[in-house]
Design a protein around this motif. Structure first.
Motif, mmCIF file in Angstrom:
data_model
loop_
_atom_site.group_PDB
_atom_site.id
_atom_site.type_symbol
_atom_site.label_atom_id
_atom_site.label_comp_id
_atom_site.label_asym_id
_atom_site.label_seq_id
_atom_site.Cartn_x
_atom_site.Cartn_y
_atom_site.Cartn_z
ATOM 1 N N LEU A 1 -0.955 7.636 -4.900
ATOM 2 C CA LEU A 1 -0.591 8.651 -4.119
ATOM 3 C C LEU A 1 0.863 8.951 -3.879
ATOM 4 O O LEU A 1 1.277 10.040 -3.918
ATOM 5 C CB LEU A 1 -1.491 8.642 -2.772
ATOM 6 N N SER B 1 1.194 -7.476 -2.580
ATOM 7 C CA SER B 1 -0.032 -7.173 -1.732
ATOM 8 C C SER B 1 -1.363 -7.727 -2.519
ATOM 9 O O SER B 1 -2.197 -8.150 -1.701
ATOM 10 C CB SER B 1 -0.248 -5.605 -1.723
ATOM 11 N N PRO C 1 2.780 1.782 2.538
ATOM 12 C CA PRO C 1 2.140 0.522 1.521
ATOM 13 C C PRO C 1 3.058 -0.424 1.134
ATOM 14 O O PRO C 1 2.477 -1.726 0.797
ATOM 15 C CB PRO C 1 1.884 1.391 0.110
ATOM 16 N N ILE D 1 -5.089 -0.332 -2.009
ATOM 17 C CA ILE D 1 -3.613 -0.357 -1.836
ATOM 18 C C ILE D 1 -3.064 0.261 -3.260
ATOM 19 O O ILE D 1 -2.144 1.142 -3.001
ATOM 20 C CB ILE D 1 -3.302 -1.622 -1.708
ATOM 21 N N PHE E 1 5.696 -4.593 -5.055
ATOM 22 C CA PHE E 1 4.925 -4.919 -3.966
ATOM 23 C C PHE E 1 3.437 -4.667 -4.079
ATOM 24 O O PHE E 1 2.789 -5.396 -3.399
ATOM 25 C CB PHE E 1 5.389 -3.613 -3.051
ATOM 26 N N VAL F 1 -3.463 -10.146 0.072
ATOM 27 C CA VAL F 1 -4.525 -9.719 0.503
ATOM 28 C C VAL F 1 -5.447 -10.996 0.271
ATOM 29 O O VAL F 1 -6.587 -11.249 1.075
ATOM 30 C CB VAL F 1 -4.772 -8.545 -0.363
ATOM 31 N N ILE G 1 2.522 -3.551 3.699
ATOM 32 C CA ILE G 1 1.451 -4.435 3.812
ATOM 33 C C ILE G 1 1.521 -5.857 3.739
ATOM 34 O O ILE G 1 1.039 -6.329 4.650
ATOM 35 C CB ILE G 1 0.298 -3.940 2.732
ATOM 36 N N PRO G 2 2.253 -6.461 2.584
ATOM 37 C CA PRO G 2 2.465 -7.795 2.774
ATOM 38 C C PRO G 2 3.140 -8.401 4.022
ATOM 39 O O PRO G 2 2.600 -9.555 4.540
ATOM 40 C CB PRO G 2 3.289 -8.180 1.390
ATOM 41 N N ILE H 1 0.516 -8.297 6.711
ATOM 42 C CA ILE H 1 -0.628 -9.307 6.585
ATOM 43 C C ILE H 1 -0.079 -10.514 7.214
ATOM 44 O O ILE H 1 -0.860 -11.170 8.076
ATOM 45 C CB ILE H 1 -0.988 -9.425 5.105
ATOM 46 N N LEU I 1 -3.314 3.869 -2.688
ATOM 47 C CA LEU I 1 -1.987 4.245 -1.914
ATOM 48 C C LEU I 1 -0.928 4.638 -2.773
ATOM 49 O O LEU I 1 -0.012 5.412 -2.618
ATOM 50 C CB LEU I 1 -1.878 3.617 -0.712
ATOM 51 N N PHE I 2 -0.537 3.426 -3.741
ATOM 52 C CA PHE I 2 0.582 3.633 -4.483
ATOM 53 C C PHE I 2 0.489 4.824 -5.392
ATOM 54 O O PHE I 2 1.620 5.386 -5.587
ATOM 55 C CB PHE I 2 0.691 2.403 -5.240
#
Lengths: 244, 218
Positions: A139, A172, B165, A133, A168, A176, B168-169, B172, A136-137
């Motif tokens: 990117l 995440s 992105p 993740i 975020f 996760v 995502i949270p 989930i 991705l951030f």
């Protein structure tokens, strides 16, 4: 009165980095090489992991830098938004590709290590997933820089994105954790825990980590200098167009 | 502010295309899944919570550029930015309008599509509840993404890269609630986490989005 902020003046920045950069670069090379050679050739194999423990000397430093590079970008973006120091936002821009590559190296070395140890290159483990993740951030941040032509607009928007992205990314990270239990061991290098890795592995890893940090600093300084020069070239071109 | 909400809703309804498009996309996505996975009903039931949430998320994503792009092109966004209402409020209203035209229909349609995927009976209630709680977060996060890419010529693909992105949270926790609901487990923790994300997104992201719009209009 000399203030800390004076060092961020582009001209001063160029002067002191011109002197400091070769020293830091050489130091980075020397320390990294010492740390890696020490780790690769002068430490015993681990009794359970065998020679695969060697990859730890690359994996851990790159992973730590991958995370802290984002932290540095966050601070640099904040400084830009609050105090409008151009060098600051350029440093954030300069750090992003380095962080991206470090994330990639950490993921790749982890996969190579994971195959013999866990029996799989990839597992949807919380740590692995949050690194993906993070990738991705990075990117998204870089893509936004590329997409906007006006340098100040780009700087502002990427900084805002960096702030929101940080929140975020953290969310995440913990979401996760909640989503899947992991294979990955806990932190192997921490200052406040009793259970660290054995000293034989710990000291070369520290040296390697220090070397990678120096390398990161050297790369960011170098890239920031390039960005400042790019800005100057851009300014000269604009001036010539106005005159000619 | 209420007028602005009305205006956006009417525009979305009358300008055509916008309102049903997200729903249509959602339906097609859910129809395509069995073709890719196979018609085995147990397997479909196992992945149904995730697919329904993913479908809702993608349907939301596809309609995001409508939030600001049209107003930016015809100049009404400049007027709104200089109008004597806070831009943060404008952003919040526009995100709310987006939710009413995209998120709310998805919430209503999702249980029907759940039938197609053999979703467990116990999960329907939780599917509706999580979508109801989670889709506002999708709209507000999306409004931020749309704001940051508003001035760009080819912002669509970039916006997906930036926004996904951030989803995502929400994804989930949303899918987790439905999955646990289907198995009859306790769902309070992920549900509260998701509600917290939504509340945080509604409270904070309009400020970030408004800042991004001010920069883009400068």
């Amino acid at each position: 009165m000399a203030s800390l902020w004076e060092w961020a003046n582009p001209h001063k920045f160029m002067t002191w980095t011109a002197k400091a950069l070769p020293i830091i670069s050489i130091a980075a090379a020397v320390v990294t090489v010492i740390g890696l050679i020490w780790g690769f050739f002068f430490t015993p194999d681990d009794y359970r992991q065998g020679a695969t423990i060697k990859i730890f000397y690359i994996h851990v430093p790159t992973a730590m830098i991958a995370i802290n590079a984002w932290l540095m970008m966050l601070i640099a973006s904040l400084i830009w938004l609050i105090r409008r120091h151009h060098v600051s936002v350029l440093a954030a821009k300069a750090a992003a590709p380095v962080g991206l590559i470090m994330t990639l190296i950490a993921l790749a070395t982890g996969a190579i290590w994971g195959k013999p140890m866990w029996g799989t290159y990839w597992e949807w483990d919380p740590r692995l997933t949050s690194f993906l993740i993070l990738f991705l951030f990075y990117l998204g941040y870089l893509a936004l820089w590329e997409a906007i032509e006006d340098p100040d607009t780009a700087a502002d928007l990427t900084s805002v994105l960096c702030l929101v992205g940080s929140v975020f990314a953290l969310l995440s990270r913990y979401a996760v954790n909640f989503w899947n239990q992991g294979l990955h061991q806990g932190a192997s290098l921490s200052l406040d825990k009793q259970e660290n890795v054995a000293d034989v592995f710990w000291y070369p890893a520290l040296v390697a980590l220090f070397g990678f940090v120096l390398m990161f600093v050297a790369l960011v300084l170098l890239r920031t200098r390039t960005e400042i020069r790019k800005r100057r070239v851009h300014a000269i071109e604009l001036r010539e167009r106005v005159q000619g | 502010m209420i007028r602005l909400l009305q205006r956006d809703l009417i525009l979305a309804l009358r300008a055509g295309g916008g309102f049903g498009l997200g729903l249509g996309f959602f339906l097609i996505l859910v129809t395509l899944v069995p073709f890719g996975i196979g018609p085995n009903s147990e397997r479909l039931a196992a992945i149904a919570p995730g697919i329904l949430w993913l479908g809702a998320l993608l349907a939301c994503l596809l309609s995001l550029d409508r939030i600001f792009a049209l107003d930016y092109e015809d100049g009404s966004l400049d007027l709104l930015a200089t109008a004597p209402v806070p831009l943060e409020g404008v952003v919040a209203m526009k995100a709310l309008a987006h939710w009413i035209t995209t998120g709310l229909p998805l919430v209503i349609a999702a249980p029907i599509l759940g039938v197609l995927l053999h979703l467990e009976t116990a999960a329907y209630l939780w599917l509706i509840v999580t979508l109801l709680i989670g889709t506002p977060a999708l709209s507000f996060i999306g409004a931020f993404g749309a704001a940051i890419t508003v001035g760009l010529k080819r912002g669509g693909l970039l916006m997906s890269l930036l926004v996904l992105p951030l989803y995502i949270p929400t994804l989930i926790f949303g899918a987790e609630v439905v999955r646990r609901g289907a198995l009859g487990f306790e769902v309070a923790t992920p549900l509260m986490m998701q509600a917290a994300i939504t509340a945080g997104a509604i409270a904070l992201l309009p400020f970030a989005a408004a800042a991004a719009i001010r920069i883009a209009l400068r």
